[in-house]
Design a protein around this motif. Structure first.
Motif, mmCIF file in Angstrom:
data_model
loop_
_atom_site.group_PDB
_atom_site.id
_atom_site.type_symbol
_atom_site.label_atom_id
_atom_site.label_comp_id
_atom_site.label_asym_id
_atom_site.label_seq_id
_atom_site.Cartn_x
_atom_site.Cartn_y
_atom_site.Cartn_z
ATOM 1 N N ASP A 1 0.826 -1.201 0.000
ATOM 2 C CA ASP A 1 0.000 0.000 0.000
ATOM 3 C C ASP A 1 0.865 1.258 0.000
ATOM 4 O OD1 ASP A 1 -2.315 1.513 0.052
ATOM 5 O OD2 ASP A 1 -2.395 1.542 2.229
ATOM 6 N N SER A 2 0.564 2.148 -0.903
ATOM 7 C CA SER A 2 1.267 3.421 -1.012
ATOM 8 C C SER A 2 0.278 4.428 -1.574
ATOM 9 C CB SER A 2 2.494 3.258 -1.916
ATOM 10 O OG SER A 2 3.228 4.460 -2.002
ATOM 11 N N VAL A 3 0.608 5.056 -2.681
ATOM 12 C CA VAL A 3 -0.305 5.913 -3.425
ATOM 13 C C VAL A 3 -0.272 5.449 -4.878
ATOM 14 C CG1 VAL A 3 -0.132 7.910 -1.892
ATOM 15 C CG2 VAL A 3 1.477 7.681 -3.791
ATOM 16 N N SER A 4 -1.304 5.790 -5.641
ATOM 17 C CA SER A 4 -1.409 5.304 -7.023
ATOM 18 C C SER A 4 -0.185 5.643 -7.861
ATOM 19 C CB SER A 4 -2.652 5.891 -7.703
ATOM 20 O OG SER A 4 -3.817 5.430 -7.090
ATOM 21 N N GLN A 5 0.423 6.778 -7.597
ATOM 22 C CA GLN A 5 1.574 7.204 -8.382
ATOM 23 C C GLN A 5 2.815 6.375 -8.096
ATOM 24 O OE1 GLN A 5 2.087 11.430 -8.487
ATOM 25 N NE2 GLN A 5 4.240 11.284 -9.045
ATOM 26 N N ARG A 6 2.865 5.742 -6.939
ATOM 27 C CA ARG A 6 4.056 4.991 -6.543
ATOM 28 C C ARG A 6 3.721 3.546 -6.174
ATOM 29 N NH1 ARG A 6 5.634 9.828 -2.752
ATOM 30 N NH2 ARG A 6 6.509 11.224 -4.292
ATOM 31 N N PRO A 7 3.148 2.780 -7.098
ATOM 32 C CA PRO A 7 2.832 1.400 -6.743
ATOM 33 C C PRO A 7 4.100 0.616 -6.425
ATOM 34 C CG PRO A 7 2.602 1.734 -9.103
ATOM 35 C CD PRO A 7 2.852 3.076 -8.498
ATOM 36 N N GLU A 8 4.019 -0.189 -5.383
ATOM 37 C CA GLU A 8 5.167 -0.979 -4.954
ATOM 38 C C GLU A 8 4.825 -2.459 -4.983
ATOM 39 O OE1 GLU A 8 6.480 0.502 -1.137
ATOM 40 O OE2 GLU A 8 6.281 2.574 -1.795
ATOM 41 N N SER A 9 5.841 -3.287 -5.179
ATOM 42 C CA SER A 9 5.687 -4.740 -5.235
ATOM 43 C C SER A 9 4.610 -5.129 -6.242
ATOM 44 C CB SER A 9 5.348 -5.294 -3.847
ATOM 45 O OG SER A 9 5.286 -6.711 -3.891
ATOM 46 N N GLY A 10 4.694 -4.559 -7.430
ATOM 47 C CA GLY A 10 3.661 -4.752 -8.436
ATOM 48 C C GLY A 10 3.739 -6.075 -9.174
ATOM 49 N N MET B 1 12.885 3.524 -3.067
ATOM 50 C CA MET B 1 12.341 4.483 -4.025
ATOM 51 C C MET B 1 12.697 4.166 -5.482
ATOM 52 S SD MET B 1 14.665 7.870 -3.399
ATOM 53 C CE MET B 1 14.328 8.685 -4.928
ATOM 54 N N ASP B 2 13.761 3.424 -5.720
ATOM 55 C CA ASP B 2 14.140 3.059 -7.084
ATOM 56 C C ASP B 2 13.331 1.877 -7.597
ATOM 57 O OD1 ASP B 2 16.006 5.042 -7.185
ATOM 58 O OD2 ASP B 2 17.714 3.763 -6.731
ATOM 59 N N CYS B 3 12.397 1.396 -6.791
ATOM 60 C CA CYS B 3 11.637 0.206 -7.172
ATOM 61 C C CYS B 3 10.136 0.459 -7.246
ATOM 62 C CB CYS B 3 11.931 -0.919 -6.177
ATOM 63 S SG CYS B 3 11.518 -2.541 -6.806
ATOM 64 N N ASN B 4 9.692 1.701 -7.035
ATOM 65 C CA ASN B 4 8.255 1.948 -7.141
ATOM 66 C C ASN B 4 7.898 2.459 -8.538
ATOM 67 O OD1 ASN B 4 8.334 4.863 -7.270
ATOM 68 N ND2 ASN B 4 8.600 4.930 -5.054
ATOM 69 N N GLY B 5 6.603 2.585 -8.803
ATOM 70 C CA GLY B 5 6.135 2.954 -10.127
ATOM 71 C C GLY B 5 6.406 4.377 -10.536
ATOM 72 N N ASP B 6 6.929 5.200 -9.643
ATOM 73 C CA ASP B 6 7.222 6.589 -9.975
ATOM 74 C C ASP B 6 8.606 6.685 -10.599
ATOM 75 O OD1 ASP B 6 6.560 9.277 -10.151
ATOM 76 O OD2 ASP B 6 7.132 9.738 -8.097
ATOM 77 N N SER C 1 11.290 -3.466 -12.426
ATOM 78 C CA SER C 1 12.388 -2.919 -11.639
ATOM 79 C C SER C 1 12.928 -3.993 -10.717
ATOM 80 C CB SER C 1 11.919 -1.749 -10.777
ATOM 81 O OG SER C 1 11.468 -0.693 -11.574
ATOM 82 N N THR C 2 14.244 -4.174 -10.749
ATOM 83 C CA THR C 2 14.889 -5.028 -9.772
ATOM 84 C C THR C 2 15.242 -4.134 -8.600
ATOM 85 O OG1 THR C 2 15.772 -6.441 -11.504
ATOM 86 C CG2 THR C 2 16.830 -6.585 -9.340
ATOM 87 N N CYS C 3 14.693 -4.442 -7.462
ATOM 88 C CA CYS C 3 14.807 -3.565 -6.301
ATOM 89 C C CYS C 3 16.198 -3.673 -5.678
ATOM 90 C CB CYS C 3 13.759 -3.946 -5.263
ATOM 91 S SG CYS C 3 12.084 -3.985 -5.952
ATOM 92 N N PRO C 4 16.859 -2.530 -5.390
ATOM 93 C CA PRO C 4 18.178 -2.561 -4.770
ATOM 94 C C PRO C 4 18.158 -3.362 -3.470
ATOM 95 C CG PRO C 4 17.665 -0.339 -5.513
ATOM 96 C CD PRO C 4 16.408 -1.164 -5.648
ATOM 97 N N GLY C 5 19.005 -4.365 -3.395
ATOM 98 C CA GLY C 5 19.067 -5.203 -2.199
ATOM 99 C C GLY C 5 17.798 -6.001 -1.960
ATOM 100 N N GLY C 6 16.915 -6.085 -2.965
ATOM 101 C CA GLY C 6 15.653 -6.806 -2.816
ATOM 102 C C GLY C 6 14.607 -6.045 -2.021
ATOM 103 N N ASP C 7 14.874 -4.783 -1.685
ATOM 104 C CA ASP C 7 13.979 -3.958 -0.863
ATOM 105 C C ASP C 7 12.851 -3.401 -1.725
ATOM 106 O OD1 ASP C 7 12.727 -2.217 0.876
ATOM 107 O OD2 ASP C 7 14.472 -0.899 1.133
ATOM 108 N N LEU C 8 11.659 -3.996 -1.623
ATOM 109 C CA LEU C 8 10.515 -3.582 -2.428
ATOM 110 C C LEU C 8 10.049 -2.164 -2.130
ATOM 111 C CD1 LEU C 8 8.473 -6.879 -2.406
ATOM 112 C CD2 LEU C 8 9.481 -5.779 -4.398
ATOM 113 N N SER C 9 10.362 -1.631 -0.964
ATOM 114 C CA SER C 9 9.932 -0.274 -0.639
ATOM 115 C C SER C 9 10.977 0.776 -1.012
ATOM 116 C CB SER C 9 9.580 -0.169 0.850
ATOM 117 O OG SER C 9 10.729 -0.421 1.639
#
Length: 188
Positions: free
Chosen positions: A120-129, A183-188, A173-181
């Motif tokens: 859960d985040s905001v529509s602009q920044r979907p995470e773990s998609g 900022m380089d891994c969200n939809g923004d 996006s491959t998340c840095p260090g596997g961290d889904l949260s």
């Protein structure tokens, strides 16, 4: 005006305004350059996609605590007989996950792909998609399923269709260090 969508015949444009947690809708006629609907603070839509004939728009808004943040359908015929319902909600399709984001209506009208948000985040920044899809059934949308499943340490977002509706492109996006949260891994 931020995110936008244009009908395939280039006659109308949707613009969302207000940014995160706002979700206002601007709907314009591009032939006459006149507004059809202008609600800059309605909190109803962040991202949208028009039906192939431009008569409907599917939109999402996940920036608040509403219980169901699925796919919402709007009337966008906006002709002389339908102006009273221009831009009004006509139906809603729930999703089983947290929320839908970044919908994409297929050119053949038979499917809608979307980002299935995992954190859960905001529509602009979907995470773990993951990439979800629904199919047009007999008068309704059915068959919610994952087209591209969720994977640990990866986020799959922002689907869009090929012109023949046979394939989809999306961002992964491959998340840095596997961290889904991260900022380089969200939809923004």
């Amino acid at each position: 005006v931020g995110c936008h969508a244009i009908t395939r015949d280039c006659r109308r444009i949707l613009g969302t305004v207000g940014g995160i947690r706002s979700g206002g809708m601007l709907l314009y006629d591009l032939e006459s350059f006149t507004p059809l609907r202008a609600e800059p603070s309605a909190n109803i839509i962040q991202f949208g996609s028009f039906s192939p004939d431009g008569s409907q728009l599917v939109g999402v808004f996940g920036d608040d605590d509403r219980a169901d943040r699925g796919l919402t359908f709007f009337d966008t015929r906006c002709d002389a007989t339908s102006m009273p319902t221009c831009g009004q909600i006509v139906s809603h399709v729930p999703v089983e996950g947290i929320e839908a984001s970044h919908p994409a209506w297929s050119p053949d009208g038979a499917h809608i792909a979307y980002t299935d948000v995992g954190i859960d985040s905001v529509s602009q920044r979907p995470e773990s998609g993951a990439i979800g899809i629904v199919d047009r059934g007999a008068g309704d949308w059915v068959g919610r399923r994952f087209l591209v499943p969720r994977v640990a340490g990866t986020s799959r977002i922002n689907p869009d269709w090929a012109p023949d509706s046979a394939s989809i492109v999306f961002t992964e996006s491959t998340c840095p260090g596997g961290d889904l949260s991260h900022m380089d891994c969200n939809g923004d």
